[in-house]
Design a protein around this motif. Structure first.
Motif, mmCIF file in Angstrom:
data_model
loop_
_atom_site.group_PDB
_atom_site.id
_atom_site.type_symbol
_atom_site.label_atom_id
_atom_site.label_comp_id
_atom_site.label_asym_id
_atom_site.label_seq_id
_atom_site.Cartn_x
_atom_site.Cartn_y
_atom_site.Cartn_z
ATOM 1 N N UNK A 41 -0.323 2.671 42.741
ATOM 2 C CA UNK A 41 1.099 2.777 43.078
ATOM 3 C C UNK A 41 1.480 1.712 44.097
ATOM 4 N N UNK A 42 0.598 1.466 45.077
ATOM 5 C CA UNK A 42 0.896 0.486 46.128
ATOM 6 C C UNK A 42 0.995 -0.936 45.591
ATOM 7 N N UNK A 43 0.370 -1.201 44.450
ATOM 8 C CA UNK A 43 0.471 -2.540 43.862
ATOM 9 C C UNK A 43 1.907 -2.884 43.470
ATOM 10 N N UNK A 44 2.730 -1.866 43.234
ATOM 11 C CA UNK A 44 4.127 -2.109 42.864
ATOM 12 C C UNK A 44 5.021 -2.309 44.087
ATOM 13 N N UNK A 45 4.497 -2.047 45.271
ATOM 14 C CA UNK A 45 5.284 -2.181 46.504
ATOM 15 C C UNK A 45 5.219 -3.621 47.007
ATOM 16 N N UNK A 46 6.165 -4.016 47.852
ATOM 17 C CA UNK A 46 6.128 -5.360 48.421
ATOM 18 C C UNK A 46 4.868 -5.574 49.260
ATOM 19 N N UNK A 47 4.219 -6.718 49.034
ATOM 20 C CA UNK A 47 2.965 -7.021 49.719
ATOM 21 C C UNK A 47 3.185 -7.983 50.882
ATOM 22 N N UNK A 49 5.668 -11.356 52.116
ATOM 23 C CA UNK A 49 6.903 -12.118 51.911
ATOM 24 C C UNK A 49 7.787 -11.499 50.828
ATOM 25 N N UNK A 50 7.739 -10.185 50.682
ATOM 26 C CA UNK A 50 8.566 -9.496 49.694
ATOM 27 C C UNK A 50 8.053 -9.568 48.272
ATOM 28 N N UNK A 51 6.902 -10.158 48.049
ATOM 29 C CA UNK A 51 6.344 -10.312 46.698
ATOM 30 C C UNK A 51 5.508 -9.092 46.313
ATOM 31 N N UNK A 52 5.546 -8.736 45.061
ATOM 32 C CA UNK A 52 4.719 -7.651 44.528
ATOM 33 C C UNK A 52 3.311 -8.189 44.267
ATOM 34 N N UNK A 53 2.383 -7.277 44.003
ATOM 35 C CA UNK A 53 0.979 -7.656 43.842
ATOM 36 C C UNK A 53 0.766 -8.634 42.692
ATOM 37 N N UNK A 54 1.446 -8.455 41.567
ATOM 38 C CA UNK A 54 1.216 -9.356 40.433
ATOM 39 C C UNK A 54 1.685 -10.768 40.745
ATOM 40 N N UNK A 55 2.688 -10.905 41.622
ATOM 41 C CA UNK A 55 3.089 -12.248 42.039
ATOM 42 C C UNK A 55 2.049 -12.862 42.969
ATOM 43 N N UNK A 70 -6.822 -13.052 48.092
ATOM 44 C CA UNK A 70 -8.194 -12.546 48.022
ATOM 45 C C UNK A 70 -8.247 -11.045 48.261
ATOM 46 N N UNK A 71 -7.498 -10.551 49.241
ATOM 47 C CA UNK A 71 -7.463 -9.112 49.510
ATOM 48 C C UNK A 71 -6.920 -8.357 48.300
ATOM 49 N N UNK A 72 -5.886 -8.863 47.681
ATOM 50 C CA UNK A 72 -5.315 -8.188 46.527
ATOM 51 C C UNK A 72 -6.302 -8.154 45.368
ATOM 52 N N UNK A 73 -7.065 -9.218 45.181
ATOM 53 C CA UNK A 73 -8.116 -9.204 44.160
ATOM 54 C C UNK A 73 -9.180 -8.158 44.484
ATOM 55 N N UNK A 128 4.733 -6.571 53.942
ATOM 56 C CA UNK A 128 5.304 -5.478 53.170
ATOM 57 C C UNK A 128 4.512 -4.205 53.396
ATOM 58 N N UNK A 129 5.170 -3.078 53.185
ATOM 59 C CA UNK A 129 4.480 -1.804 53.384
ATOM 60 C C UNK A 129 3.375 -1.591 52.357
ATOM 61 N N UNK A 130 3.448 -2.260 51.207
ATOM 62 C CA UNK A 130 2.385 -2.149 50.210
ATOM 63 C C UNK A 130 1.055 -2.646 50.736
ATOM 64 N N UNK A 131 1.087 -3.708 51.533
ATOM 65 C CA UNK A 131 -0.133 -4.250 52.136
ATOM 66 C C UNK A 131 -0.774 -3.227 53.071
ATOM 67 N N UNK A 132 0.048 -2.553 53.860
ATOM 68 C CA UNK A 132 -0.481 -1.555 54.791
ATOM 69 C C UNK A 132 -1.039 -0.334 54.065
#
Length: 160
Positions: A41-47, A49-55, A70-73, A128-132
């Motif tokens: 679910x967090x992958x869909x949140x802003x990570x 600079x406002x970008x989502x995980x797939x970006x 690297x962290x997202x991978x 973004x809160x997704x990163x946290x």
């Protein structure tokens, strides 16, 4: 009689070898599955600079730091992939890889937060809160996987 005993010993050795390769997450299994769901679910949140995980994973944005990518991978491969595989198969090898990956990923997440916080102070980056949420879920997975892997049975296959 001797053949029956040797056959029984071989069967018991095969069962012992199979059990030695497995882990039992006990009550941690549903919590691990919930943490994996939180990561999804967090992958869909802003990570960053406002970008989502797939970006972030795509790497097309030059403003995204390599550490964030690297962290997202690590979140995708170890937090989601290996953790789900380890819970599903109950194999010690997958659990060990998941534990090592989420532990390293937790450290990478902290470093990513620090680097983005430093960039934000200078006015160039945002967190973004997704990163946290991802960092917290990875830390929870590390805390859950370490006792599962460390509590592995010391049974080793014996050679007849």
């Amino acid at each position: 009689m001797s053949d029956d005993i040797s056959l029984l010993r071989r069967e018991l050795a095969a069962i012992e070898a199979k059990v030695a390769r497995e882990v039992d997450p006990r009550g941690r299994g549903p919590v691990i599955a919930a943490a994996v769901a939180v990561l999804l679910i967090a992958l869909a949140a802003p990570q960053v600079d406002g970008l989502r995980a797939w970006h972030v994973l795509a790497g097309g944005h030059h403003e995204v730091a390599a550490l964030a990518r690297l962290f997202t991978w690590f979140v995708v491969v170890f937090g989601i992939g290996m953790s789900a595989l380890a819970v599903w198969t109950r194999r010690w090898m997958f659990a060990w890889i998941a534990m090592a990956g989420v532990t390293v990923g937790t450290v990478l997440g902290l470093l990513t937060y620090w680097s983005q916080h430093a960039a934000r102070v200078s006015g160039t980056g945002s967190i973004g809160y997704g990163l946290l949420v991802e960092w917290a879920a990875m830390a929870v997975l590390a805390v859950l996987w370490i006792p599962v892997v460390a509590g592995r049975s010391n049974l080793m296959p014996t050679r007849p």
